[in-house]
Write a protein that holds these residues in place. Structure first.
Motif: not given
Length: 64
Positions: A3-27
């Motif tokens: 699990t990434t502990l020092e990843a950058r915070e996802l922002t409103t510019a980061d969008r879900c690849d499935a539906c386009g909503a704001q992304a909160y999980v990066r894989v």
């Protein structure tokens, strides 16, 4: 898989690849490519994704 502990915070510019909503999980995959998901689609696809993920960065706690 770690699990990434020092990843950058996802922002409103980061969008879900499935539906386009704001992304909160990066894989991050073994190839180094990453996929972004909203909380809903991350949970929906989690079992399959965790099998191929190198890193799982879940920021859904920010929704609270």
């Amino acid at each position: 898989m770690a699990t990434t502990l020092e990843a950058r915070e996802l922002t409103t510019a980061d969008r879900c690849d499935a539906c386009g909503a704001q992304a909160y999980v990066r894989v991050v995959l073994a190839s180094g490519n990453d996929l972004l998901f909203c909380g809903h689609h991350a949970r929906q696809k989690e079992d399959a994704l965790r099998e191929v993920a190198r890193e799982w960065d879940d920021q859904t706690e920010r929704l609270r």
